[in-house]
Each structure stands twice: as C-alpha cells, then as structure tokens.
Motif scaffolding. Structure first.
Motif: not given
Length: 242
Positions: A147-151, A178-183, A188-190
């Motif tokens: 629930g706190k993980t973003i794929p 990739a940097t923008r996506a991970m930020k 959204k999550g932890e």
C-alpha cells in the motif's frame, strides 16, 4: 556483509584493463535472401500500400531495414509517431516485441501494428514476467508494504508489466525522465518497486536522488520472498528487480 561503495564501482573506460572494455564490432554481412527478388517485391508492396502503411525503424536495425523506414528513432519516439498518424491502417514496427506492443497501446483499434519477426525479443523486457511481478506484489501485500509502494517500470517492459504498473498507481519511465518519475513516486508513497532494469533504478536513486546503496535491495524472482528478509523489505526505500 560489507556493501560496495559507489566510488568503488568500475566506470567504463576508467578501469585498469582498458583493452577489455573496448567496443565490439559486428561487421558480418547478411546472408543472401532466400528470394533474390525480395527487395524488389518489398519496394512494390510498399508503393502499393501508400499512405495506408507506416514503417517504423528502430536505431538498432541494419541499414538494409532502415532503408524502408518512414521514421527512425528509439522505441518511445516511434510509438509516439504511430500515435500521431491516424491515416495509417498498418503500422510495421521493425524492432522487438515490447516496442510493437507500446505502439499498439497508443494507436486506435482500427489500426493494426505488425511486428515482422514475432521472435524478436528484448532480454531486458524478458527479465520480468507478469506472473513473477504478481507474485512479488502478493508478497509485498502479505508483509504489509504494498500500500505504500509505487511501481515504476522502465519502457523496456511488456504490455502486461505496464498494465500492472498502471493498475497499482505507478508509471512507466524512460531513461530521460526516470528521475522525475521516481521523485513523483516518492511524493505518492514511501517505497518504489523499480523494474525490470535494476541499474537504471539504482543509478537514479543514488546518483540523482541522493539515496544510499543501503536504501536499495534487490528482489530475486527466483527465490522465495525475493531472497530478502521481511526486515530488509520493510527498511528499503527502493526495491530493485534482478
């Protein structure tokens, strides 16, 4: 067990054995066509289809294939080009399976995306199957961290993996964003589940986002629970796919 420091990693071209890091040249010639009139027939077929057809040629293709391409580029550029050409009834994607799937996702139901060689695959996309990723997510749910993980999935992945990512609130990225996506994911999550290329995920997390190697763990789909303990998964900020 000690972890490798980022400064200890061997950078291409900066190692002690530069000879072993040189590029490999593939100068082999294509075999003779089984049909000596193959090129002539292809030219005639292309002319007959006219605007009904669009041929996309990936950078990796040989010159003999690129000669027929209307547009050349990387997989994302070509998929976008297919999306903007609503007139073409047939989209011939001279690339690998996941590339044609990406174009098929973006085009309309009236258009047909054709992969000339159905056996053309990508070793990176094949590193993660839909079943393996579903099993991984089930394990994360049992541990209580899904629930706190973003794929986040790299572009070089199957349509099934991209679908899984969207279904679970994630995103598809390229190397340039990739940097923008991970930020965005960390807003959204932890945690982030990054697949299928661990190297893009690790380099982005450590070099661009300032995380440490200790913040990253590697999920091995061939081992129970990814080869990780429950505490390792709970403490990790980035779960990388092996």
């Amino acid at each position: 067990m000690s972890r490798t420091r980022l400064s200890e990693l061997l950078l291409l071209g900066q190692g002690l054995d530069l000879q072993s890091e040189r590029g490999v040249s593939c100068t082999g010639e294509l075999p003779e066509a089984s049909d000596p009139k193959l090129v002539e027939r292809a030219i005639a077929a292309r002319a007959a289809l006219g605007d009904r057809a669009m041929i996309l040629g990936h950078h990796y293709q040989r010159d003999e294939v690129i000669a027929f391409a209307d547009i050349t580029g990387d997989s994302f550029k070509l998929a976008q080009a297919a999306e903007t050409n609503s007139k073409a009834e047939f989209i011939f994607f001279c690339g690998v399976h996941f590339m044609a799937e990406s174009a098929d996702i973006l085009t309309t139901s009236n258009q047909k995306v054709i992969l000339p060689d159905l056996a053309a695959g990508c070793s990176m996309a094949d590193m993660a199957s839909a079943k393996q990723v579903d099993d991984c997510w089930d394990a994360l749910e049992k541990i209580g961290v899904a629930g706190k993980t973003i794929p986040i999935t790299y572009m070089n992945s199957s349509a099934a993996i991209k679908s899984f990512t969207g279904k679970n609130g994630g995103a598809v990225c390229t190397s340039s964003n990739a940097t923008r996506a991970m930020k965005w994911a960390f807003e959204k999550g932890e945690k982030i589940l990054f697949l299928p290329d661990q190297h893009v995920g690790r380099n982005t997390a450590v070099l661009n986002l300032g995380l440490s190697l200790d913040d990253c763990v590697i999920w091995n789909p061939w081992k129970p629970n990814g080869g990780l303990s429950e505490s390792e998964i709970k403490s990790a900020k980035v779960i990388l796919w092996r």
